[in-house]
Design a protein around this motif. Structure first.
Motif, PDB file in Angstrom:
ATOM      1  N   THR A 265       0.797  -1.238  -0.017  1.00 13.94           N
ATOM      2  CA  THR A 265       0.063   0.028   0.148  1.00 13.94           C
ATOM      3  C   THR A 265       0.875   1.310  -0.008  1.00 13.94           C
ATOM      4  O   THR A 265       2.008   1.079   0.265  1.00 13.94           O
TER       5      THR A 265
ATOM      6  N   TYR B 131      -2.824   9.527   2.062  1.00 13.16           N
ATOM      7  CA  TYR B 131      -2.727   8.345   1.606  1.00 13.16           C
ATOM      8  C   TYR B 131      -2.425   7.333   2.851  1.00 13.16           C
ATOM      9  O   TYR B 131      -2.105   6.231   2.772  1.00 13.16           O
TER      10      TYR B 131
ATOM     11  N   ASN C 285      -3.479   7.196   5.736  1.00 12.24           N
ATOM     12  CA  ASN C 285      -4.850   6.273   6.104  1.00 12.24           C
ATOM     13  C   ASN C 285      -4.660   5.652   7.636  1.00 12.24           C
ATOM     14  O   ASN C 285      -4.774   4.242   7.645  1.00 12.24           O
TER      15      ASN C 285
ATOM     16  N   THR D 104      -2.951   3.095   1.664  1.00 12.72           N
ATOM     17  CA  THR D 104      -4.058   3.057   0.466  1.00 12.72           C
ATOM     18  C   THR D 104      -3.589   2.279  -0.577  1.00 12.72           C
ATOM     19  O   THR D 104      -2.474   2.485  -1.159  1.00 12.72           O
TER      20      THR D 104
ATOM     21  N   LYS E 173      -4.076   1.117  -6.608  1.00 11.59           N
ATOM     22  CA  LYS E 173      -4.929   1.316  -7.485  1.00 11.59           C
ATOM     23  C   LYS E 173      -5.679   2.669  -7.279  1.00 11.59           C
ATOM     24  O   LYS E 173      -6.357   3.369  -8.164  1.00 11.59           O
ATOM     25  N   ASP E 174      -5.999   3.178  -5.910  1.00 15.83           N
ATOM     26  CA  ASP E 174      -6.657   4.431  -5.494  1.00 15.83           C
ATOM     27  C   ASP E 174      -5.603   5.692  -5.645  1.00 15.83           C
ATOM     28  O   ASP E 174      -6.343   6.595  -5.093  1.00 15.83           O
TER      29      ASP E 174
ATOM     30  N   GLU F  22      -3.840   8.675  -6.970  1.00 18.33           N
ATOM     31  CA  GLU F  22      -3.875   9.462  -8.207  1.00 18.33           C
ATOM     32  C   GLU F  22      -2.432   9.471  -9.018  1.00 18.33           C
ATOM     33  O   GLU F  22      -1.522   9.287  -8.568  1.00 18.33           O
TER      34      GLU F  22
ATOM     35  N   GLU G 200       2.549  -0.234 -11.006  1.00 19.36           N
ATOM     36  CA  GLU G 200       0.826   0.322 -11.102  1.00 19.36           C
ATOM     37  C   GLU G 200       1.062   0.955 -12.402  1.00 19.36           C
ATOM     38  O   GLU G 200      -0.287   1.016 -12.860  1.00 19.36           O
TER      39      GLU G 200
ATOM     40  N   ARG H  66      -2.049   0.241 -15.317  1.00 21.39           N
ATOM     41  CA  ARG H  66      -2.948   1.492 -15.733  1.00 21.39           C
ATOM     42  C   ARG H  66      -2.880   1.506 -17.137  1.00 21.39           C
ATOM     43  O   ARG H  66      -3.934   1.614 -17.934  1.00 21.39           O
TER      44      ARG H  66
END
Length: 295
Positions: A203, A210, A212, A217, A220-221, A223, A246, A250
């Protein structure tokens, strides 16, 4: 005769150090422990198999200097515990004068900083932390005892794991992780490759948005703009590897989506049914109880 322990086919020696300082300094080791993971059989191709944990040993080391209070607070080894212990040059041959196919440690980068090849020879190292990042990405923690509780290895004896942050108990915990990785079919060569290459970080914990609460996070979430900013900073090779992977994922997804849109344009022109976006496809479980060929 039935109680005799079979001679190992191959041996991985799992080691753990307790030290006075975070970085190597002369006479800075205060304890070393080891536990062996041994193969008791070979497969049809002659490769070691059926790995077992064998009892190990721990040695206190006289560092010939006072132990700092901040490190005593971690491992609770005091000056009075080591005053009559042998010095490092007398201890390390007791651990490393052995035939192994690899050494292992959890967070092996630390042990490798303190243990020169002059002591360990040229045997490869396995880092269970880096291997776990590759093999157990869903684990909520990658600490040594955290993996122990997450994986719940068969046969581990709770009392032998205690106390934590002591060399021999910590090596015993790590040895069960090594054993289970090997018995799951991951070869020595694969674990060494995981150790020596960048590892995926599960993560993103960079930045308040992020972090959290320490959980991070999912990548994939995160930005795209944040991913590009991370690449411009020095967050280490593992983070760079993860971010690039990642971003590549995408880009591949976007390329596939563009191809799907182009195909659907052709399908519409020929009055054929269109394909839905990938995220709209039903999960596999939706088909589990469905009759594929109803009578």
């Amino acid at each position: 005769m039935s109680d005799m322990i079979e001679a190992p086919v191959a041996r991985v020696r799992v080691v753990d150090l307790e030290t006075l300082f975070p970085e190597p300094e002369p006479n800075g080791i205060v304890e070393i422990g080891y536990t062996d993971v041994v193969a008791t059989r070979t497969d049809l191709f002659g490769e070691p198999t059926q790995w077992e944990v064998r009892p190990g040993q721990g040695f206190l080391v006289n560092p010939m200097q006072p132990i700092p209070a901040e490190t005593m607070a971690v491992h609770h080894i005091m000056d009075c515990d080591v005053i009559n212990s042998p010095v490092w040059r007398e201890v390390h041959p007791l651990v490393f004068n052995v035939d192994v196919i690899a050494y292992a440690a959890h967070g092996a980068e630390f042990e490798r900083k303190w243990l020169s090849e002059e002591i360990t020879g040229n045997a490869p190292w396995i880092d269970t932390y880096r291997c776990a990042l590759n093999l157990y990405p869903e684990s909520p923690t990658f600490k040594n005892n955290g993996l122990r509780y997450y994986l719940n290895p068969e046969g581990i004896v709770r009392e032998l794991c205690m106390p934590p942050h002591r060399a021999q108990p910590d090596s015993y915990v790590t040895a069960h992780t090594v054993r289970d990785m090997l018995n799951a079919g991951h070869s020595i060569e694969q674990l060494v490759k995981f150790t020596n290459n960048p590892a995926p970080i599960p993560t993103c914990k960079i930045g308040d948005t992020y972090y959290n609460g320490g959980k991070g996070t999912p990548w994939k979430d995160v930005e795209w703009s944040m991913l590009t900013r991370i690449l411009k900073k020095d967050f280490g090779e593992d983070v760079v590897f993860t971010v690039r992977r990642e971003m590549e994922r995408r880009e591949i997804d976007q390329r596939l989506e563009n191809e799907r849109v182009d195909l659907n344009r052709q399908f519409r022109a020929n009055n054929l049914p269109e394909t839905p976006p990938a995220q709209e496809l039903p999960p596999v479980s939706a088909y589990e109880n469905q009759e594929l060929f109803p009578l």
